[in-house]
Design an enzyme around this catalytic site. Structure first.
Site, short mmCIF file in Angstrom:
data_model
loop_
_atom_site.label_atom_id
_atom_site.label_comp_id
_atom_site.label_asym_id
_atom_site.label_seq_id
_atom_site.Cartn_x
_atom_site.Cartn_y
_atom_site.Cartn_z
N GLU A 7 0.73 -1.31 -0.05
CA GLU A 7 0.15 -0.08 -0.11
C GLU A 7 0.82 1.31 -0.02
OE1 GLU A 7 -2.84 -2.64 2.32
OE2 GLU A 7 -0.77 -2.60 1.76
N ASP A 80 -2.34 -5.24 2.84
CA ASP A 80 -2.51 -5.79 4.29
C ASP A 80 -3.35 -6.73 4.60
OD1 ASP A 80 -0.84 -3.47 5.21
OD2 ASP A 80 -2.65 -2.06 5.37
N ASP A 82 -6.16 -7.74 6.01
CA ASP A 82 -7.58 -7.65 6.43
C ASP A 82 -8.40 -7.49 5.36
OD1 ASP A 82 -7.05 -5.15 5.61
OD2 ASP A 82 -7.04 -3.98 7.52
N GLU A 84 -9.70 -4.72 3.95
CA GLU A 84 -9.51 -3.51 3.12
C GLU A 84 -8.30 -4.18 2.08
OE1 GLU A 84 -11.16 -0.55 2.59
OE2 GLU A 84 -12.62 -1.72 3.92
N TYR A 303 0.74 -5.76 12.66
CA TYR A 303 -0.29 -4.98 12.16
C TYR A 303 -1.24 -4.50 13.24
CZ TYR A 303 -3.77 -3.95 8.61
OH TYR A 303 -4.61 -3.12 7.55
#
Length: 899
Positions: A7, A80, A82, A84, A303
């Site tokens: 990201e 990441d 998760d 998202e 994280y």
């Protein structure tokens, strides 16, 4: 070549060092596409199909990724771990397939919980496919938030002029804040008294004991209701003899709290460091992605978006080793502690937030910026303490007998003694308002020991209303109710602040008038959708989607069927009906009961009119039913009454004295609004002044905040590369940081006082988004499709000031108007006026007419054809007349921030 997508640039820089020359790490800079801010982006009638658009800011990044992938051996999606992150990988894969850039390229998805070499290499060695149930849960959440925002917000604009937006989670969070404010306002204070004896043992050791019983009957809180009764009991006790009736000693243990989740980290950082939820997440993001440790960029925490409290076995072993080495084996429990998430709807099973290397002590990171070093220390202490021995304590309860003059009284005192501190040696969890602490330590006593009463005191008390929410206590409440997700709490609170639905006063959340109006409207006409259990139930369904136990479109169908019926039911509502409902629900707040029993809604001016809620160009106010004969009005929150329709200006007052200059600090009101001023100026020199930025309430402004504003610009630190200073300030276009003539915007005025050197350097390093050859300018705001001509309308900040853009028409925003507050109606008027002016000064449409093909192409791209200028101008004049009557509206229906 292997292409790795992450990201952020910081994360890419860290990972690149670990992977070597056969890998190229490229940042996507977050989401690369989103639902356009216009009607029709989610289509319920077409099985909830969704229209995605690559953001203009992301187009260059997407093209760069596509070029890099073509001809590569492998594409590794390492976003990441998760929902998202999974969604970003899915979006990128969809775009690259559309661009036909994946021919012969192997695609893999990897996820790691820490940006360390071992975690990354292990993830690369164990790739997987994209987790589609996680993507489905993201799609359902995004569609729900869009549908609520873009369906409910226009209802607000039509039925409640001045309201800006509603959202699936934000509106429920706002309801909590408003409900607490109502509790405070209707709270009735009640008097009660307590009797305390200052007792002394034979050895002269003193302690306090409280009266708990009279004649064998236990005293309740309000059994001593007034001073007369209190003095009567005090007098009786002063004539008594005292002795110890019983001593009860019991041992107990306190166990450490589990390591941090996102929510508990935000709460504890608020209590102990004074961080906002947003600041906590920003600092944690930097610690996760990588900070400079001894000349090497390293991710120092795992994280930071997680609901889990568990830690992997190898990390537990390392934590126990640190406990033994730093504190001794006495502080190490015989067995490792294991924690389980209690929340029934906890999100993906990530680890808790912990250091990536427990042997990296906080003192090793003292050179980091203060905010980063402080947050790392908090995370390290909590994680290490979670594997330490329990604290051993002893609680003593002493009952005292008082007798004399045929009276019998009972007094009691309690105390605690720490026999072994255990984990308390390192860390103790903070407490919220009105949560108790430890009892006092007591002298040694045995049953039958005589006591001497040094003094008997009677104290008056009054019950207090519940405290207003802080960010920490609101987050705690939302988590308890299952509203939203911890990873989104920071953005939800920020939305409430940006919409001016709440304000912060000494870290307390206070609902603004607009916030109370919106909440009352939703409770009156959309009650089900702001109920706590309904919102929590939706979150549970999203979790079931992520577990592949529910189909995401089925959830949307069930929701949409009832929701659109509720929206359709408001179509026949008139504004007068809405105001009647608001008068009813907000009655106790707007029209408090008079002490003399008189009608609180009786007009004090004409005597026979009834006061009621009305909507004007300055927002809500209270007016008389006999208008226009009676012109009495008062502010929404002012029960004293005043003439006129505009809010009263801030009253001039002294805030205090600056301890450095010894000059008085004033709060004053000027032509352009309230401001603070230092002194009165000497020798014709103008005194130093500072405007009060948006989000700060003049009525609750204190001396400390005023001095901070007067001290701007604030030095942030020295840039590590140039050696030149970085400063933070608030300018004409909002909060900013500046370094060597280069500026970068900050998200809020509060961040001006909080931003650290790492965050500032990162912002300044981001690609310039302003004008310039080859530069892609970023829109300040996207208003959506032009209601008449089509094509996107956007707000930009240009070299000569802010402007709105539609096709090739750029219309300057007048001075004094906040560019981010501009609405679609205002933008249409400005565009039409600019188009009309351009048409009268440049009468050369023939050039465009010679090339009909080019003209058709422009029309398809959304540019307004020249021949429609007159039509748009006429429409704009009609719109202008209506706008003057209706007041300002929100720019576009805004969906809930990405969940």
């Amino acid at each position: 070549m292997n292409i790795v997508i992450v990201e952020s640039a910081a994360k890419a820089k860290t990972i690149n060092k670990y992977l070597g020359k056969d890998y190229k790490v490229i940042p996507s800079f977050g989401h690369v596409r989103d639902l356009p801010a216009k009607d029709g982006s989610v289509q319920p009638d077409n099985d909830f199909s969704m229209e995605w658009t690559v953001e203009s800011d992301s187009a260059k990044t997407v093209n760069e990724i596509a070029r890099a992938v073509k001809g590569a051996d492998r594409l590794i999606l390492a976003t990441d771990p998760d929902r998202e992150g999974e969604a970003i990988s899915w979006h990128l894969l969809q775009i690259l397939q559309e661009k036909r850039a994946l021919k012969g390229v192997e695609v893999e998805r990897v996820a790691f919980n820490a940006v360390t070499k071992s975690a990354i290499m292990d993830a690369i060695a164990n790739p997987r496919d994209i987790d589609m149930p996680l993507v489905d849960a993201y799609l359902a959440r995004r569609a729900l938030d869009y549908l609520v925002g873009f369906t409910l917000s226009p209802v607000l604009w039509r039925k409640l002029p001045g309201a800006k937006s509603a959202g699936r989670v934000q509106s429920v969070a706002l309801r909590l804040v408003c409900a607490r404010e109502t509790e405070i306002q209707i709270f009735v204070t009640r008097e009660f008294w307590t009797i305390t004896g200052k007792m002394a043992t034979a050895s002269a050791s003193e302690f306090d004991a409280r009266l708990v019983s009279v004649a064998g009957k236990k005293l309740d809180k309000f059994d001593i209701p007034n001073e007369a009764e209190a003095l009567k009991l005090k007098s009786a006790l002063e004539a008594c003899q005292f002795k110890v009736r019983s001593v009860d000693v019991s041992g107990y243990k306190r166990n450490p709290a589990p390591p941090f989740t996102t929510s508990t980290l935000q709460q504890e950082a608020s209590r102990k460091l004074g961080f906002s939820a947003r600041q906590t997440m920003q600092v944690a993001q930097r610690l996760y992605e990588g900070v400079d440790v001894g000349g090497e960029t390293v991710g120092v925490i795992t994280y930071m978006r997680t609901d889990g409290v568990q830690i992997v076995p190898e990390a537990i072993a390392q934590a126990r080793s640190v406990v033994s080495k730093e504190f001794g084996d006495r502080y190490l429990p015989a067995r490792a502690r294991e924690y389980k998430t209690k929340a029934k709807n906890a999100q993906e099973a990530h680890e808790a937030i912990r250091p990536t290397d427990f042997s990296r002590l906080p003192k090793h990171l003292e050179r980091l910026p203060k905010d980063a070093a402080g947050l790392y220390k908090l995370i390290w202490q909590r994680a290490v303490a979670s594997q330490m021995a329990s604290a051993e304590l002893e609680r003593t309860t002493i009952d005292i007998e008082a007798s004399g003059n045929d009276s019998a009284f009972g007094l009691r005192t309690t105390g605690s003694v720490v026999l072994f501190d255990g984990f308390l040696k390192l860390y103790e969890e903070g407490v919220d308002d009105k949560e108790g602490g430890e009892d006092a330590r007591l002298p040694k006593m045995t049953a039958g020991d005589p006591l001497n009463a040094r003094a008997i005191e009677a104290a008056q008390h009054f019950t207090e209303p519940p405290p207003r929410y802080t960010e920490a206590t609101l987050i705690k409440k939302m988590e308890e109710l299952g509203i939203g997700r911890p990873s989104t709490y920071a953005s939800t609170l920020n939305v409430l602040r940006e919409r001016a639905y709440v304000r912060f006063d000494k870290k307390r959340l206070i609902p603004e008038d607009n916030g109370r109006l919106v909440t009352a409207f939703l409770e009156s006409f959309f009650q089900r959708y702001v109920e706590y259990d309904f919102t929590a139930d939706l979150e549970e369904k999203l979790d079931l989607i992520s577990d592949a136990k529910l189909a995401w479109r089925d959830v949307l169908r069930d929701f949409w069927r009832d929701f659109i019926a509720a929206v359709d039911g408001t179509k026949e509502l008139r504004v007068s009906h809405v105001l009647d409902a608001l008068n009813e629900i907000l009655g106790p707040y707007i029209f408090p009961t008079n002490e003399d029993g008189a009608d609180p809604r009786k007009c004090p001016s004409c005597e026979n009119g009834q006061l009621g809620l009305k909507i004007g160009k300055f927002g809500a106010f209270v007016g008389c039913s006999n208008y226009p004969e009676c012109k009495f009005t008062r502010q929404f929150t002012d029960q004293n009454g005043k003439d006129g329709d505009a809010p009263a200006p801030t009253a001039d007052k002294e805030l205090g004295v600056d301890p450095e200059s010894e000059l008085t600090v004033f709060l004053r009101n000027g032509r352009f609004g309230p401001y603070v001023q230092l002194g009165e100026g000497e020798n014709k020199d103008k005194p130093k002044r500072a405007s009060i930025p948006r989000g700060f309430s003049p009525d609750t402004l204190d001396l400390e905040t005023a001095l901070k504003l007067l001290a701007l610009p604030r030095p942030v630190g020295v840039h590590p590369e140039s050696g030149k200073p970085i400063v933070a300030g608030i300018g004409r276009y909002g909060p900013f940081i500046e370094h060597d003539g280069k500026y970068a915007n900050l998200d809020s005025a509060e961040e001006v006082f909080e931003v650290g050197i790492n965050r500032a350097v990162a912002l300044l390093a981001e690609p310039k988004k302003g004008r310039g050859r080859g530069a892609t300018q970023s829109a300040l705001k996207k208003l959506g499709e032009h209601p008449e001509l089509g094509g996107e309308v956007q707000v930009f900040n240009g070299r000569f000031g802010p402007y709105v853009k539609h096709g090739k028409i750029n219309a300057t925003i007048p001075k004094g108007t906040e560019p981010e507050a501009i609405t679609m109606e205002e933008a249409v008027l400005l565009i039409a006026a600019r188009a009309e002016k351009a048409g009268t000064t440049k009468k050369k449409p023939a050039k465009a007419a010679k090339k009909p093909a080019a003209k058709t192409k422009k029309a398809e791209e959304g540019d307004a054809p020249k021949k429609k200028t007159t039509k748009s101008t006429k429409a704009a004049k009609t719109t202008k007349t209506k706008a003057a009557a209706k007041g300002k509206r929100a720019s576009a229906a805004e969906s809930e921030t990405a969940q």
